[in-house]
Design an enzyme around this catalytic site. Structure first.
Site, PDB file in Angstrom:
ATOM      1  N   GLY A   1       0.800  -1.223   0.000  1.00  0.00           N
ATOM      2  CA  GLY A   1       0.000   0.000   0.000  1.00  0.00           C
ATOM      3  C   GLY A   1       0.832   1.271   0.000  1.00  0.00           C
ATOM      4  O   GLY A   1       2.027   1.252  -0.287  1.00  0.00           O
TER       5      GLY A   1
ATOM      6  N   GLY B   1       5.430   4.096  -8.906  1.00  0.00           N
ATOM      7  CA  GLY B   1       6.166   2.834  -9.093  1.00  0.00           C
ATOM      8  C   GLY B   1       5.199   1.656  -9.030  1.00  0.00           C
ATOM      9  O   GLY B   1       5.197   0.788  -9.914  1.00  0.00           O
ATOM     10  N   HIS B   2       4.394   1.620  -7.967  1.00  0.00           N
ATOM     11  CA  HIS B   2       3.384   0.552  -7.856  1.00  0.00           C
ATOM     12  C   HIS B   2       2.438   0.590  -9.065  1.00  0.00           C
ATOM     13  O   HIS B   2       2.095  -0.451  -9.628  1.00  0.00           O
ATOM     14  CB  HIS B   2       2.517   0.751  -6.603  1.00  0.00           C
ATOM     15  CG  HIS B   2       3.238   0.648  -5.299  1.00  0.00           C
ATOM     16  ND1 HIS B   2       3.350   1.714  -4.437  1.00  0.00           N
ATOM     17  CD2 HIS B   2       3.847  -0.403  -4.687  1.00  0.00           C
ATOM     18  CE1 HIS B   2       4.001   1.338  -3.352  1.00  0.00           C
ATOM     19  NE2 HIS B   2       4.318   0.061  -3.474  1.00  0.00           N
TER      20      HIS B   2
ATOM     21  N   LYS C   1      13.079  -2.864  -8.486  1.00  0.00           N
ATOM     22  CA  LYS C   1      13.608  -2.037  -7.394  1.00  0.00           C
ATOM     23  C   LYS C   1      14.001  -2.922  -6.211  1.00  0.00           C
ATOM     24  O   LYS C   1      15.014  -2.701  -5.556  1.00  0.00           O
ATOM     25  CB  LYS C   1      12.548  -1.030  -6.979  1.00  0.00           C
ATOM     26  CG  LYS C   1      12.648  -0.591  -5.549  1.00  0.00           C
ATOM     27  CD  LYS C   1      12.760   0.863  -5.417  1.00  0.00           C
ATOM     28  CE  LYS C   1      13.100   1.326  -4.043  1.00  0.00           C
ATOM     29  NZ  LYS C   1      12.605   0.528  -2.959  1.00  0.00           N
TER      30      LYS C   1
ATOM     31  N   GLN D   1      14.246  -9.449  -3.690  1.00  0.00           N
ATOM     32  CA  GLN D   1      12.903 -10.000  -3.486  1.00  0.00           C
ATOM     33  C   GLN D   1      12.410 -10.692  -4.766  1.00  0.00           C
ATOM     34  O   GLN D   1      11.876 -11.807  -4.725  1.00  0.00           O
ATOM     35  CB  GLN D   1      11.946  -8.872  -3.097  1.00  0.00           C
ATOM     36  CG  GLN D   1      10.490  -9.285  -3.047  1.00  0.00           C
ATOM     37  CD  GLN D   1       9.629  -8.169  -2.489  1.00  0.00           C
ATOM     38  OE1 GLN D   1       9.560  -7.990  -1.291  1.00  0.00           O
ATOM     39  NE2 GLN D   1       8.967  -7.417  -3.349  1.00  0.00           N
TER      40      GLN D   1
ATOM     41  N   SER E   1       7.576   3.956  -0.869  1.00  0.00           N
ATOM     42  CA  SER E   1       6.662   4.451   0.166  1.00  0.00           C
ATOM     43  C   SER E   1       7.466   5.103   1.296  1.00  0.00           C
ATOM     44  O   SER E   1       7.026   6.054   1.929  1.00  0.00           O
ATOM     45  CB  SER E   1       5.828   3.302   0.740  1.00  0.00           C
ATOM     46  OG  SER E   1       5.198   2.607  -0.307  1.00  0.00           O
TER      47      SER E   1
HETATM   48  P1  AMP Z   1       5.931  -2.554  -1.568  1.00  0.00           P
HETATM   49  O1  AMP Z   1       4.582  -1.937  -1.420  1.00  0.00           O
HETATM   50  O2  AMP Z   1       7.062  -1.665  -1.202  1.00  0.00           O
HETATM   51  O3  AMP Z   1       5.996  -3.936  -0.959  1.00  0.00           O
HETATM   52  O4  AMP Z   1       6.111  -2.798  -3.133  1.00  0.00           O
HETATM   53  C1  AMP Z   1       5.184  -3.545  -3.870  1.00  0.00           C
HETATM   54  C2  AMP Z   1       5.768  -3.838  -5.237  1.00  0.00           C
HETATM   55  O5  AMP Z   1       6.045  -2.623  -5.900  1.00  0.00           O
HETATM   56  C3  AMP Z   1       7.098  -4.624  -5.163  1.00  0.00           C
HETATM   57  O6  AMP Z   1       7.114  -5.586  -6.205  1.00  0.00           O
HETATM   58  C4  AMP Z   1       8.115  -3.540  -5.393  1.00  0.00           C
HETATM   59  O7  AMP Z   1       9.320  -4.029  -5.950  1.00  0.00           O
HETATM   60  C5  AMP Z   1       7.387  -2.643  -6.364  1.00  0.00           C
HETATM   61  N1  AMP Z   1       7.942  -1.281  -6.363  1.00  0.00           N
HETATM   62  C6  AMP Z   1       8.136  -0.485  -5.284  1.00  0.00           C
HETATM   63  N2  AMP Z   1       8.717   0.675  -5.670  1.00  0.00           N
HETATM   64  C7  AMP Z   1       8.892   0.587  -7.011  1.00  0.00           C
HETATM   65  C8  AMP Z   1       9.458   1.460  -8.001  1.00  0.00           C
HETATM   66  N3  AMP Z   1       9.948   2.654  -7.691  1.00  0.00           N
HETATM   67  N4  AMP Z   1       9.464   1.045  -9.288  1.00  0.00           N
HETATM   68  C9  AMP Z   1       8.972  -0.175  -9.631  1.00  0.00           C
HETATM   69  N5  AMP Z   1       8.433  -1.047  -8.746  1.00  0.00           N
HETATM   70  C10 AMP Z   1       8.391  -0.661  -7.456  1.00  0.00           C
END
Ligand code: AMP
Length: 282
Positions: free
Chosen positions: A28, A33-34, A146, A150, A183
């Site tokens: 969330g 990016g998300h 990014k 993971q 985030s």
């Molecule tokens: P998170 O909410 O941080 O767990 O991220 C959810 C998904 O969004 C994960 O697959 C992250 O790698 C991806 N993500 C987060 N930030 C970026 C970004 N700047 N560019 C591309 N994917 C992103």
């Protein structure tokens, strides 16, 4: 868009879905990016689900789960706008009911980079992602490059455990000045925000050194270390040059090499990465 908060609701919603289903797992506080992942999922699938779940299990004892930024209503509005069909927002009790005791563990690629300072993190990520896969049964799941480690760990898990879906990695989406969207960037004050640029500058510097023929990891790491230290409020967690598949350190660059960085800026831990020598064979 349908917002689903309980597992039985999601199960019945999933049963009614036909065609190719995509999943974008997130914690969330959605940013561009998300949304770039969601857009990709929408373009590749008939229906797209996005999960929003801040997984308490993957936060270490010293990591501040309570401070993780949240904005569910804002997230749902953004998800709707970019074409999410189902937003899955489970509660912690639904995901981890009483007597929950199973874990998915990936042995080797979890031991490097972030795994050194976060020893249980990736097992918890794999466990929650495996649960999300079992619940939503996607044909394709989208993750960001990014979080390179993971993505590597999840791809390994999917192959090793014969999970019947495709994993797609999407390039890092950046602010105009180069900072990778995250985030956690919302925790940076204006001075720290300036220092946060050291990650992108380090990757640019490494790219230039490699273009000029530098192949010694130690020389590249030293140059990056000096660069990062010149920015206030920074503390290096790791600077690693490693094999992009095994994530094992390399001393000499041959072909594609992953440069992975983790730097604390103030109290905020930022990560970023790039592949040096892209397109070159190892
Ligand atoms: P998170 O909410 O941080 O767990 O991220 C959810 C998904 O969004 C994960 O697959 C992250 O790698 C991806 N993500 C987060 N930030 C970026 C970004 N700047 N560019 C591309 N994917 C992103």
């Amino acid at each position: 868009m349908r917002r689903v908060i309980s597992l039985p609701e999601l199960r019945s919603a999933r049963l009614s879905l036909t065609g190719k289903v995509g999943l974008v797992p997130t914690m969330g506080y959605l940013h561009e990016g998300h949304l770039s992942l969601v857009r990709r999922a929408v373009s590749e699938n008939d229906l797209t689900a996005c999960s929003i779940f801040v997984n308490p299990m993957q936060f270490g004892p010293k990591e501040d789960l309570a401070a993780y930024p949240r904005d569910l209503e804002g997230d749902l509005a953004k998800a709707r706008q970019v074409g999410v069909d189902i937003a899955f927002v489970p509660t912690v009790d639904q995901m981890y009911p009483e007597r929950f005791e199973s874990r998915v563990s990936v042995e080797k690629v979890t031991k490097h980079l972030c795994g050194l300072s976060r020893p249980t993190h990736f097992d918890e990520v794999c466990t929650v992602v495996a649960k999300l896969f079992n619940i939503t049964k996607p044909h394709l799941a989208v993750f960001g490059q990014k979080d390179y480690q993971q993505l590597t760990v999840i791809s390994r898990m999917v192959k090793d455990l014969n999970m019947d879906l495709q994993i797609l990695g999407v390039p890092t989406y950046r602010e105009p000045d180069g900072l990778a969207m995250s985030s956690r960037n919302s925790h940076l004050n204006s001075e720290e925000r300036k220092s946060a640029l050291c990650l992108k500058k380090s990757m640019d510097l490494a790219g230039e050194m490699v273009a000029k023929g530098e192949t010694r990891s130690a020389a590249i790491k030293k140059a990056i270390e000096d660069l990062i230290r010149s920015y206030p409020y920074t503390q290096i967690d790791y600077i690693n040059l490693c094999d992009p598949v095994t994530l094992e350190d390399v001393d000499t660059l041959k072909g594609e090499t992953l440069l992975a960085l983790a730097v604390r800026v103030g109290k905020t831990r930022l990560i970023d990465n790039c592949v040096l020598g892209e397109g070159e064979k190892r």
